[in-house]
Every structure is written in structure tokens, then in C-alpha cells.
Enzyme design. Sequence first.
Site, PDB file in Angstrom:
ATOM      1  N   CYS A  58      -4.427  -1.506  -1.759  1.00  0.00           N
ATOM      2  CA  CYS A  58      -4.639  -0.079  -1.947  1.00  0.00           C
ATOM      3  C   CYS A  58      -5.671   0.055  -3.058  1.00  0.00           C
ATOM      4  CB  CYS A  58      -3.295   0.540  -2.354  1.00  0.00           C
ATOM      5  SG  CYS A  58      -3.395   2.242  -2.885  1.00  0.00           S
TER       6      CYS A  58
ATOM      7  N   GLY B 217      -3.219   8.721  -3.830  1.00  0.00           N
ATOM      8  CA  GLY B 217      -4.538   9.080  -4.366  1.00  0.00           C
ATOM      9  C   GLY B 217      -4.626  10.434  -5.040  1.00  0.00           C
TER      10      GLY B 217
ATOM     11  N   ASP C   4       0.870  -1.178   0.000  1.00  0.00           N
ATOM     12  CA  ASP C   4       0.000   0.000   0.000  1.00  0.00           C
ATOM     13  C   ASP C   4       0.902   1.222   0.000  1.00  0.00           C
ATOM     14  OD1 ASP C   4      -2.324   1.645   0.313  1.00  0.00           O
ATOM     15  OD2 ASP C   4      -1.915   1.823   2.457  1.00  0.00           O
ATOM     16  N   SER C   5       0.284   2.384  -0.178  1.00  0.00           N
ATOM     17  CA  SER C   5       1.061   3.624  -0.119  1.00  0.00           C
ATOM     18  C   SER C   5       1.504   3.939   1.312  1.00  0.00           C
ATOM     19  CB  SER C   5       0.191   4.779  -0.619  1.00  0.00           C
ATOM     20  OG  SER C   5      -0.898   4.954   0.273  1.00  0.00           O
TER      21      SER C   5
ATOM     22  N   HIS D 290      -7.256   2.927   3.990  1.00  0.00           N
ATOM     23  CA  HIS D 290      -7.036   3.738   5.192  1.00  0.00           C
ATOM     24  C   HIS D 290      -8.350   3.987   5.946  1.00  0.00           C
ATOM     25  CE1 HIS D 290      -3.172   4.723   3.321  1.00  0.00           C
ATOM     26  NE2 HIS D 290      -2.798   5.351   4.418  1.00  0.00           N
TER      27      HIS D 290
ATOM     28  N   GLU E 290      -2.484   8.739   8.347  1.00  0.00           N
ATOM     29  CA  GLU E 290      -1.033   8.555   8.486  1.00  0.00           C
ATOM     30  C   GLU E 290      -0.501   9.345   9.690  1.00  0.00           C
ATOM     31  OE1 GLU E 290       1.194   6.725   6.377  1.00  0.00           O
ATOM     32  OE2 GLU E 290      -0.546   5.893   5.338  1.00  0.00           O
TER      33      GLU E 290
ATOM     34  N   THR F  37      -6.504   2.708  -4.595  1.00  0.00           N
ATOM     35  CA  THR F  37      -6.012   3.617  -5.629  1.00  0.00           C
ATOM     36  C   THR F  37      -5.177   2.844  -6.649  1.00  0.00           C
ATOM     37  OG1 THR F  37      -5.910   5.319  -3.922  1.00  0.00           O
ATOM     38  CG2 THR F  37      -4.700   5.740  -5.959  1.00  0.00           C
TER      39      THR F  37
ATOM     40  N   CYS G  32     -11.072   2.762   0.321  1.00  0.00           N
ATOM     41  CA  CYS G  32      -9.672   3.123   0.542  1.00  0.00           C
ATOM     42  C   CYS G  32      -9.276   2.358   1.792  1.00  0.00           C
ATOM     43  CB  CYS G  32      -9.524   4.622   0.777  1.00  0.00           C
ATOM     44  SG  CYS G  32      -7.872   5.105   1.344  1.00  0.00           S
TER      45      CYS G  32
HETATM   46  N1  DGL Z   1      -4.880   3.149   1.116  1.00  0.00           N
HETATM   47  C1  DGL Z   1      -4.883   3.592  -0.215  1.00  0.00           C
HETATM   48  C2  DGL Z   1      -6.155   3.365  -0.943  1.00  0.00           C
HETATM   49  O1  DGL Z   1      -6.787   2.432  -0.653  1.00  0.00           O
HETATM   50  C3  DGL Z   1      -4.034   4.696  -0.522  1.00  0.00           C
HETATM   51  C4  DGL Z   1      -4.443   6.041  -0.458  1.00  0.00           C
HETATM   52  C5  DGL Z   1      -3.427   7.044  -0.867  1.00  0.00           C
HETATM   53  O2  DGL Z   1      -2.231   6.821  -0.759  1.00  0.00           O
HETATM   54  O3  DGL Z   1      -3.892   8.108  -1.308  1.00  0.00           O
HETATM   55  O4  DGL Z   1      -6.564   4.054  -1.813  1.00  0.00           O
END
Ligand code: DGL
Length: 259
Positions: A69, A39, A6-7, A182, A148, A71, A180
Site C-alpha cells: 500500500c 488514503g 493493504d487497506s 489499486h 473496491e 499510503t 497506489c
Molecule cells: N492501495 C493503497 C495505496 O496504495 C490504499 C489506498 C487507500 O486505502 O486509500 O495507497
Amino acid sequence: MIGIFDSGVGGMTVARAVEQFLPGYPILYLGDIARTPYGTKSAATIIEYSRNNVRFLLEQGATLIVIACNTASSVATQALRQEFSVPIFEVISPAVAEAAKASKNGRIGVIGTSATVRSAMYEKLLHEARPDCQVFQKACPLLVPLAEEGWLNRQESKMIIRRYLHPLKNQQIDTLVLGCTHYPLFAPLIQARIGKRVRLIDSSLATAAFLQTIFNERADWAKGLKTGGKNRFFVTDRTESVHKIAEMIFRRPMQLDLV
Ligand code: DGL
């Protein structure tokens, strides 16, 4: 070994769910903290970062990849599947299947990053799964940096969530996809704001449950994924808040290795 990326910390909600649904399968996790958020970036950049992440996980011994992720799942899955020969799973299809099944009135909300919403992947797949449904999307770009930063229960986060969910409140949705990885970290705040009659679909849990079904169906093949070392968690930058969130998600002391 199962490679998950993931990011940032969001994909840890997927890794944690995979640990619970598939105990005994070693996990390699990569959180690209140094380059988060994805994103708000262009498709070309998200694909490039995702490619780097897959390469790294394969070098470490992964033989299956989970794009934890939404995105990267919405923008990069096709490119990654063309480029790499290992099985690559994404988080959108399992969430779509669950939302399509869960909704009674066919009015489904989706919240995600700007790139996920722009890709219209959820809309497309939800219409394929359930042609009668109406999809209401809303990008919530500020939630990733807030997660984050560990601002999971702050007044400021509540205000931002309230603002983001406002347009969905009047649409009589009965199902809301947390599109997402997160966002499950804000699930209590989101549920409180959208109302308890709206069913939240957590793409992390949906993905782990989906993987469990596949692994059960193909037990011989899945057995091969059990070989490898113990779970390892890598990050491209190590901050105190990330460490704290990792320990909150996994409910144990965590070692995050810097790469
Ligand atoms: N957790 C990610 C997602 O599901 C990443 C979001 C991001 O880095 O903008 O989209």
C-alpha cells in the site's frame, strides 16, 4: 512466509506479482476491507492500522512483511521498522527507481491517494534518485472506492480519471507512476487517457521485481521464507465485489478468510 497487507484489494496486485516473480514462496495476505480507504485518513490512524496488520500477519507465521500500500508505505514504514524486527519492504522505492530510470525528459507524474501525495515521499525520493527531474503529483482519492466497488470500466470511472489526469496532460510528462496499488486495476483507462507515449510505472510489478532481485542475491536467507503452509488470503470484511475483484486479479477461484 511472506506477509503482505493493504487497506483492501489493491495489494492483491502486489501479491499476484509476487506469486509470479517468486513462485514457491508462500504468501499470507491481509486486506483491511473493513477500514478502507486509508488514503483519506490521518497519519496516526494509518500507522495504527498498519501496526495491527503487521501484528496479525506475524501471528499467522509471516517472517517478512511487504507493505503493499503506497499510503501506508509513505506514512508508516519508519514506525513499523522501528517497532518490528522482521524485514519490512515498501512499494515506493522500487517504483521510484524504475521511474527515475525510465524517464527520458525527467518530467515524471505521480498519482496516489491524498495521504501519499501529502507525504511528498515520491517527490523526495525521485529527487534523490534523479536530481534533474521535475515531479507532478495529483491525488486521485475517488479511485480507491471505485476499485473496491469493482467499477473498473464504467463510464463514471472514465470521467473521473479524465478529470484527475487533466492537469498532468499539459505537463509533457513521459512517465507516470501509479502510486497506489489499486490503480493498476485502472491501467487501461489511465493509459488511454494520458496517452500511449507516457510510460506507466506499476508499483506492484516494480516491488515484486525488486524482491526477486533481493531473494536471488541472498538465496540462503530467502530459502527460510519458503517454509510454512500454502497461500492464504484474509480480509477484515467480505463483500461480493471484493471477492469478484480478487478472482479477477488472480484469475482463479479465491478463498477469502474473514478475520
Ligand atoms: N492501495 C493503497 C495505496 O496504495 C490504499 C489506498 C487507500 O486505502 O486509500 O495507497
